[in-house]
Design a protein around this motif. Structure first.
Motif, mmCIF file in Angstrom:
data_model
loop_
_atom_site.group_PDB
_atom_site.id
_atom_site.type_symbol
_atom_site.label_atom_id
_atom_site.label_comp_id
_atom_site.label_asym_id
_atom_site.label_seq_id
_atom_site.Cartn_x
_atom_site.Cartn_y
_atom_site.Cartn_z
ATOM 1 N N PRO A 160 58.997 61.515 -78.490
ATOM 2 C CA PRO A 160 58.614 61.297 -77.074
ATOM 3 C C PRO A 160 57.577 62.260 -76.765
ATOM 4 O O PRO A 160 57.130 63.286 -77.494
ATOM 5 C CB PRO A 160 60.080 61.896 -76.757
ATOM 6 C CG PRO A 160 60.552 62.894 -77.663
ATOM 7 C CD PRO A 160 60.148 62.212 -78.716
ATOM 8 N N THR A 163 58.426 64.962 -71.202
ATOM 9 C CA THR A 163 59.273 64.323 -70.549
ATOM 10 C C THR A 163 59.637 65.098 -69.297
ATOM 11 O O THR A 163 60.415 66.309 -69.504
ATOM 12 C CB THR A 163 60.347 63.983 -71.135
ATOM 13 O OG1 THR A 163 59.979 63.237 -72.408
ATOM 14 C CG2 THR A 163 61.524 63.218 -70.290
ATOM 15 N N ALA A 194 56.268 58.617 -68.401
ATOM 16 C CA ALA A 194 57.429 58.896 -69.548
ATOM 17 C C ALA A 194 58.755 58.231 -69.137
ATOM 18 O O ALA A 194 59.031 58.578 -68.015
ATOM 19 C CB ALA A 194 57.367 60.474 -69.955
ATOM 20 N N VAL A 200 65.421 56.498 -72.446
ATOM 21 C CA VAL A 200 65.525 56.993 -73.990
ATOM 22 C C VAL A 200 66.525 56.549 -74.640
ATOM 23 O O VAL A 200 66.509 55.992 -75.603
ATOM 24 C CB VAL A 200 65.036 58.419 -74.152
ATOM 25 C CG1 VAL A 200 64.903 58.647 -75.339
ATOM 26 C CG2 VAL A 200 63.449 58.511 -73.448
ATOM 27 N N LEU A 214 57.921 57.137 -78.089
ATOM 28 C CA LEU A 214 58.504 56.453 -76.941
ATOM 29 C C LEU A 214 57.872 56.654 -75.555
ATOM 30 O O LEU A 214 57.262 57.654 -75.207
ATOM 31 C CB LEU A 214 59.736 57.622 -76.634
ATOM 32 C CG LEU A 214 60.985 57.773 -77.823
ATOM 33 C CD1 LEU A 214 61.880 58.772 -77.482
ATOM 34 C CD2 LEU A 214 61.311 56.164 -78.044
#
Length: 223
Positions: A160, A163, A194, A200, A214
């Motif tokens: 990721p 975030t 994001a 997620v 991601l």
């Protein structure tokens, strides 16, 4: 489906926990503070604790999200202890749980998803050793995948970016905004979109083996 989420009481880990629960899975959260969730309270770096949890639950899906919030600042402003905090936490946690999963081992058809960070590809100059630690997490997962293939266990790394709404993300936003002489709102406006923690979580429940960034549009496989 039995799911174990290491670090599943906050941030992206909590997103995974909620998504798995909504799918009907039996979820065991592993955290120092369970925050009212069902699970096992303990130190995720403890090898004996990891082995006990996996032997007791025998998860079909093991998700490793736990890690430390990095100390933020320029290199000259950090001590070695501050610089290396993610090496002693994030790397050790990944090593501990991957090793335990292989030594048990988990049943054929089981899956392990390990959270790294896009910082491992792009760097993160204000977060000390964070980017390097997350690069090592990805490498450890790749090493484990070689051994896991013979056992029928799939290994996946997900990366990721920053975030918003998570502790690590908000810490990074504050530090980088201040460093750039911007407000936090100005810095947020220039961040790539994001996916929120719950999105997620949903995206990784059925994800295949490999490594993925991601992104807002979903996981993107890395070459």
């Amino acid at each position: 489906m039995n799911v174990v989420v290491v670090g599943g009481s906050r941030g992206l880990g909590l997103g995974v926990t909620r998504a798995a629960q909504e799918s009907g899975a039996r979820v065991t959260v592993v955290a120092r503070d369970l925050a009212g969730l069902d699970g096992e309270q303990g130190d995720a770096r403890d090898e004996g604790f990891a082995a006990k949890v996996l032997a007791g639950v025998r998860p079909d899906l093991l998700v490793i999200t736990a890690g430390a919030v990095p100390e933020m600042g320029p290199l000259t402003g950090l001590t070695w202890a501050e610089f290396s905090v993610n090496w002693h936490s994030d790397v050790r946690i990944a090593f501990t749980w991957l090793r335990a999963a292989l030594r048990l081992p988990l049943a054929p058809g089981s899956r392990v998803v390990v959270f790294g960070s896009a910082a491992s590809l792009r760097g993160s100059r204000l977060s000390g050793g964070y980017a390097g630690a997350k690069a090592t997490v990805r490498l450890i997962t790749e090493y484990a995948a070689e051994e896991a293939s013979a056992l029928g266990i799939a290994m996946t790394t997900v990366l990721p970016g920053i975030t918003p709404g998570t502790t690590v993300g908000e810490t990074a936003i504050r530090a980088y905004a201040k460093n750039a002489g911007r407000t936090e709102e100005q810095f947020r406006a220039n961040l790539p979109d994001a996916p929120p923690p719950e999105a997620v979580g949903r995206s990784i429940l059925g994800i295949a083996a490999g490594a993925y960034l991601l992104e807002a549009g979903g996981p993107r496989p890395l070459p």
